[in-house]
Write an enzyme that holds these catalytic residues in place. Sequence first.
Site, PDB file in Angstrom:
ATOM      1  N   ASP A 114       0.835  -1.195   0.000  1.00 52.35           N
ATOM      2  CA  ASP A 114       0.000   0.000   0.000  1.00 52.35           C
ATOM      3  C   ASP A 114       0.874   1.251   0.000  1.00 52.35           C
ATOM      4  O   ASP A 114       2.015   1.232   0.469  1.00 52.35           O
ATOM      5  CB  ASP A 114      -0.877   0.043   1.252  1.00 52.35           C
ATOM      6  CG  ASP A 114      -2.027  -0.935   1.191  1.00 52.35           C
ATOM      7  OD1 ASP A 114      -2.355  -1.400   0.087  1.00 52.35           O
ATOM      8  OD2 ASP A 114      -2.596  -1.221   2.258  1.00 52.35           O
ATOM      9  N   LYS A 115       0.318   2.337  -0.450  1.00 49.68           N
ATOM     10  CA  LYS A 115       1.031   3.614  -0.469  1.00 49.68           C
ATOM     11  C   LYS A 115       1.598   3.960   0.902  1.00 49.68           C
ATOM     12  O   LYS A 115       2.741   4.408   1.026  1.00 49.68           O
ATOM     13  CB  LYS A 115       0.075   4.726  -0.933  1.00 49.68           C
ATOM     14  CG  LYS A 115       0.670   6.121  -0.884  1.00 49.68           C
ATOM     15  CD  LYS A 115      -0.352   7.158  -1.308  1.00 49.68           C
ATOM     16  CE  LYS A 115       0.214   8.581  -1.218  1.00 49.68           C
ATOM     17  NZ  LYS A 115      -0.797   9.595  -1.604  1.00 49.68           N
TER      18      LYS A 115
END
Length: 350
Positions: free
Chosen positions: A176-177
């Site tokens: 994920d970011k």
Amino acid sequence: MNSPPNPDIFPHDSDAISSDGAALFDDADDSEGLVDSADDLAPIAITLDARSCGVRLDKVLASHLPQYSRARLQQWIDSGHVLVDGKLAKAKSTMLGDETVTLQPQPAVSDFAFQAEPIALDVVHEDDSIAVINKPVGLVVHPAAGNWHGTLLNGLLHRWPQLSGVPRAGIVHRLDKDTSGLLVVAKTLSAQTDLVRQLQERSMGREYLALVWGQPISSGRIEAAIARHSRDRTRMAVSKSPLAKVAITHYTRVMNGTLEGKPVALLRCRLETGRTHQIRVHLQSIGFPLVGDSVYGKQHLASIFSRQALHAERLSLRHPAQREHAEWSAALPSDMAQLLVRAGIDSPVA
């Protein structure tokens, strides 16, 4: 401009295409499976006949131009790039069947997503076959809606231009970011194929550190299938839907602590599968959401930490060329290390 590598080398229902971050290929929206290209932007003129009489303009265009997605055609109509007998028209305009429709194709931002960009990369290991990257918080791994530039993929193409010839620039799993830590990138097609196979066989080791609200038992195994949330398509959820995919997470409690007067625990999580948001969804499902997780966590406590407290600490695999076991570790980033100090937890040594 580099053309996007062919994604079809990967099976779309595979652990090899996702990790605890958002799914890389499965569940991705590719606008009805159609790919619009910026290679041919010449105006298109269509002379309608009686078969178009009484049919809406957007439907007429969709039938005449199947190479473009309906969403793209609708966008071009709305932005004034479609003329009917030289005049602007609306998508719902009804055709008589004797008009000339002129379309001026426009490039999409996504057409230029697979370009090299000078992005700083923390390369933990590199050889002729693979590279291991320590991804910082805030870096998106793969271009997608809202993040067509400034991604890890763009940085990989800048550092290793030869990756333009490898599908997805060598990416086989992602984070994920706002999850930090380790991921492996293949530098050759053969290495990528081998790494994909290891993920499919569940032989690649991926361990994460997670700080959660509450204090679970010392260890556990969570086996609960995951699918898109029935009402919110941006979220995932434990599900009994026939579309749900098997997901298995193992966890061990490392240490207990207290944050803002509330009990927390540091867990080490090992992925057996790699589904979208798997660790976040699984831990929330048993009552221990991640600290700072604004999507699956405690909303009234989300401001205590600016992101989900999740770090991909360890990565192990069989080297695709040397055929020997290899593993790497990455220390916690400073923000998460400071969070553990606040919670009275000693940072584990990577």
